[in-house]
Scaffold this motif. Structure first.
Motif, PDB file in Angstrom:
ATOM      1  N   ILE A  41       0.843  -1.198   0.000  1.00  7.68           N
ATOM      2  CA  ILE A  41       0.000   0.000   0.000  1.00  7.68           C
ATOM      3  C   ILE A  41       0.878   1.249   0.000  1.00  7.68           C
ATOM      4  O   ILE A  41       0.641   2.194  -0.758  1.00  7.68           O
ATOM      5  CB  ILE A  41      -0.968   0.007   1.198  1.00  7.68           C
ATOM      6  CG1 ILE A  41      -1.983  -1.121   1.035  1.00  7.68           C
ATOM      7  CG2 ILE A  41      -1.668   1.356   1.330  1.00  7.68           C
ATOM      8  CD1 ILE A  41      -2.885  -1.334   2.213  1.00  7.68           C
ATOM      9  N   ALA A  42       1.910   1.253   0.824  1.00  9.55           N
ATOM     10  CA  ALA A  42       2.825   2.403   0.852  1.00  9.55           C
ATOM     11  C   ALA A  42       3.451   2.625  -0.519  1.00  9.55           C
ATOM     12  O   ALA A  42       3.667   3.767  -0.931  1.00  9.55           O
ATOM     13  CB  ALA A  42       3.900   2.188   1.909  1.00  9.55           C
ATOM     14  N   ASP A  43       3.721   1.553  -1.249  1.00 10.72           N
ATOM     15  CA  ASP A  43       4.321   1.674  -2.571  1.00 10.72           C
ATOM     16  C   ASP A  43       3.365   2.264  -3.607  1.00 10.72           C
ATOM     17  O   ASP A  43       3.798   2.673  -4.682  1.00 10.72           O
ATOM     18  CB  ASP A  43       4.859   0.328  -3.047  1.00 10.72           C
ATOM     19  CG  ASP A  43       6.140  -0.074  -2.334  1.00 10.72           C
ATOM     20  OD1 ASP A  43       6.778   0.797  -1.699  1.00 10.72           O
ATOM     21  OD2 ASP A  43       6.492  -1.273  -2.397  1.00 10.72           O
ATOM     22  N   GLN A  44       2.080   2.328  -3.297  1.00  9.83           N
ATOM     23  CA  GLN A  44       1.105   2.957  -4.188  1.00  9.83           C
ATOM     24  C   GLN A  44       1.030   4.476  -3.969  1.00  9.83           C
ATOM     25  O   GLN A  44       0.427   5.190  -4.767  1.00  9.83           O
ATOM     26  CB  GLN A  44      -0.286   2.355  -3.977  1.00  9.83           C
ATOM     27  CG  GLN A  44      -0.383   0.903  -4.371  1.00  9.83           C
ATOM     28  CD  GLN A  44      -1.751   0.334  -4.084  1.00  9.83           C
ATOM     29  OE1 GLN A  44      -2.757   0.903  -4.486  1.00  9.83           O
ATOM     30  NE2 GLN A  44      -1.787  -0.793  -3.385  1.00  9.83           N
ATOM     31  N   ASP A  78      -8.450   6.520  -3.085  1.00  5.49           N
ATOM     32  CA  ASP A  78      -8.478   5.077  -2.835  1.00  5.49           C
ATOM     33  C   ASP A  78      -7.276   4.595  -2.031  1.00  5.49           C
ATOM     34  O   ASP A  78      -7.404   3.678  -1.219  1.00  5.49           O
ATOM     35  CB  ASP A  78      -8.528   4.307  -4.157  1.00  5.49           C
ATOM     36  CG  ASP A  78      -9.846   4.501  -4.904  1.00  5.49           C
ATOM     37  OD1 ASP A  78     -10.832   4.933  -4.272  1.00  5.49           O
ATOM     38  OD2 ASP A  78      -9.885   4.230  -6.123  1.00  5.49           O
ATOM     39  N   VAL A  79      -6.122   5.209  -2.237  1.00  3.90           N
ATOM     40  CA  VAL A  79      -4.929   4.781  -1.498  1.00  3.90           C
ATOM     41  C   VAL A  79      -5.059   5.165  -0.022  1.00  3.90           C
ATOM     42  O   VAL A  79      -4.735   4.370   0.861  1.00  3.90           O
ATOM     43  CB  VAL A  79      -3.640   5.358  -2.131  1.00  3.90           C
ATOM     44  CG1 VAL A  79      -2.422   4.960  -1.307  1.00  3.90           C
ATOM     45  CG2 VAL A  79      -3.489   4.880  -3.565  1.00  3.90           C
ATOM     46  N   LEU A  80      -5.566   6.354   0.269  1.00  5.05           N
ATOM     47  CA  LEU A  80      -5.786   6.744   1.665  1.00  5.05           C
ATOM     48  C   LEU A  80      -6.834   5.832   2.301  1.00  5.05           C
ATOM     49  O   LEU A  80      -6.704   5.442   3.466  1.00  5.05           O
ATOM     50  CB  LEU A  80      -6.200   8.213   1.770  1.00  5.05           C
ATOM     51  CG  LEU A  80      -6.283   8.786   3.177  1.00  5.05           C
ATOM     52  CD1 LEU A  80      -4.939   8.680   3.899  1.00  5.05           C
ATOM     53  CD2 LEU A  80      -6.750  10.242   3.126  1.00  5.05           C
ATOM     54  N   LEU A  82      -7.260   2.698   1.550  1.00  2.00           N
ATOM     55  CA  LEU A  82      -6.550   1.444   1.849  1.00  2.00           C
ATOM     56  C   LEU A  82      -5.720   1.570   3.122  1.00  2.00           C
ATOM     57  O   LEU A  82      -5.670   0.638   3.931  1.00  2.00           O
ATOM     58  CB  LEU A  82      -5.654   1.041   0.675  1.00  2.00           C
ATOM     59  CG  LEU A  82      -6.356   0.506  -0.562  1.00  2.00           C
ATOM     60  CD1 LEU A  82      -5.365   0.342  -1.712  1.00  2.00           C
ATOM     61  CD2 LEU A  82      -7.055  -0.807  -0.259  1.00  2.00           C
ATOM     62  N   VAL A  83      -5.060   2.721   3.297  1.00  2.00           N
ATOM     63  CA  VAL A  83      -4.304   2.957   4.537  1.00  2.00           C
ATOM     64  C   VAL A  83      -5.234   2.808   5.731  1.00  2.00           C
ATOM     65  O   VAL A  83      -4.922   2.125   6.705  1.00  2.00           O
ATOM     66  CB  VAL A  83      -3.634   4.351   4.523  1.00  2.00           C
ATOM     67  CG1 VAL A  83      -3.072   4.693   5.902  1.00  2.00           C
ATOM     68  CG2 VAL A  83      -2.545   4.423   3.465  1.00  2.00           C
ATOM     69  N   ASN A  84      -6.396   3.450   5.659  1.00  2.23           N
ATOM     70  CA  ASN A  84      -7.346   3.410   6.769  1.00  2.23           C
ATOM     71  C   ASN A  84      -7.922   2.023   7.007  1.00  2.23           C
ATOM     72  O   ASN A  84      -8.190   1.650   8.148  1.00  2.23           O
ATOM     73  CB  ASN A  84      -8.468   4.418   6.534  1.00  2.23           C
ATOM     74  CG  ASN A  84      -8.003   5.850   6.691  1.00  2.23           C
ATOM     75  OD1 ASN A  84      -7.088   6.135   7.459  1.00  2.23           O
ATOM     76  ND2 ASN A  84      -8.614   6.749   5.959  1.00  2.23           N
ATOM     77  N   GLN A  85      -8.103   1.252   5.958  1.00  2.09           N
ATOM     78  CA  GLN A  85      -8.683  -0.083   6.086  1.00  2.09           C
ATOM     79  C   GLN A  85      -7.689  -1.135   6.558  1.00  2.09           C
ATOM     80  O   GLN A  85      -8.058  -2.082   7.245  1.00  2.09           O
ATOM     81  CB  GLN A  85      -9.274  -0.530   4.748  1.00  2.09           C
ATOM     82  CG  GLN A  85     -10.460   0.280   4.293  1.00  2.09           C
ATOM     83  CD  GLN A  85     -10.790   0.061   2.814  1.00  2.09           C
ATOM     84  OE1 GLN A  85     -10.218  -0.800   2.151  1.00  2.09           O
ATOM     85  NE2 GLN A  85     -11.707   0.856   2.306  1.00  2.09           N
ATOM     86  N   GLN A  86      -6.407  -0.964   6.190  1.00  5.27           N
ATOM     87  CA  GLN A  86      -5.456  -2.043   6.423  1.00  5.27           C
ATOM     88  C   GLN A  86      -4.308  -1.702   7.366  1.00  5.27           C
ATOM     89  O   GLN A  86      -3.402  -2.516   7.553  1.00  5.27           O
ATOM     90  CB  GLN A  86      -4.898  -2.531   5.085  1.00  5.27           C
ATOM     91  CG  GLN A  86      -5.982  -3.132   4.208  1.00  5.27           C
ATOM     92  CD  GLN A  86      -5.433  -3.807   2.976  1.00  5.27           C
ATOM     93  OE1 GLN A  86      -4.338  -4.358   2.998  1.00  5.27           O
ATOM     94  NE2 GLN A  86      -6.184  -3.770   1.897  1.00  5.27           N
TER      95      GLN A  86
END
Length: 105
Positions: free
Chosen positions: A67-70, A89-91, A93-97
């Motif tokens: 995720i960080a790589d996105q 969407d990337v933020l 994903l950060v919040n979800q995972q």
């Protein structure tokens, strides 16, 4: 997993603690910048919050490396250090995972 750091105001820290993640604020970017080191986050906090009496918190979030790589990455944001930017969407994903968000003492 990777550790990412962010200097935040007391209000933003309360919001993060309340919702368990990062949200865009009013009148600001639609995403969030994260430092790759505590020292860089501290330096940004000292710079960004000097007009507020220097009061800020540094939080650390553990996220999966994929995720960080996105995230958009700069090797030296503001000539301080490496930083990553997440929005949309990337933020989400950060919040979800993420594996936890805590304040660094």
């Amino acid at each position: 997993m990777i550790l990412l750091y962010r200097a935040v105001s007391s209000e933003e820290w309360a919001d993060i603690a309340g919702c368990g993640g990062f949200r865009p604020g009013v009148n600001c970017l639609m995403g969030k910048w994260f430092a790759e080191s505590f020292d860089a986050a501290r330096r940004w906090g000292e710079s960004l919050y000097q007009d507020q009496g220097g009061v800020f918190h540094v939080v650390v979030v553990t996220v999966p490396l994929d995720i960080a790589d996105q995230m958009f990455r700069l090797a030296s944001l503001d000539q301080i250090g490496p930083a990553r930017y997440a929005e949309g969407d990337v933020l989400d994903l950060v919040n979800q995972q993420h594996q936890g968000i805590t304040e660094v003492p």
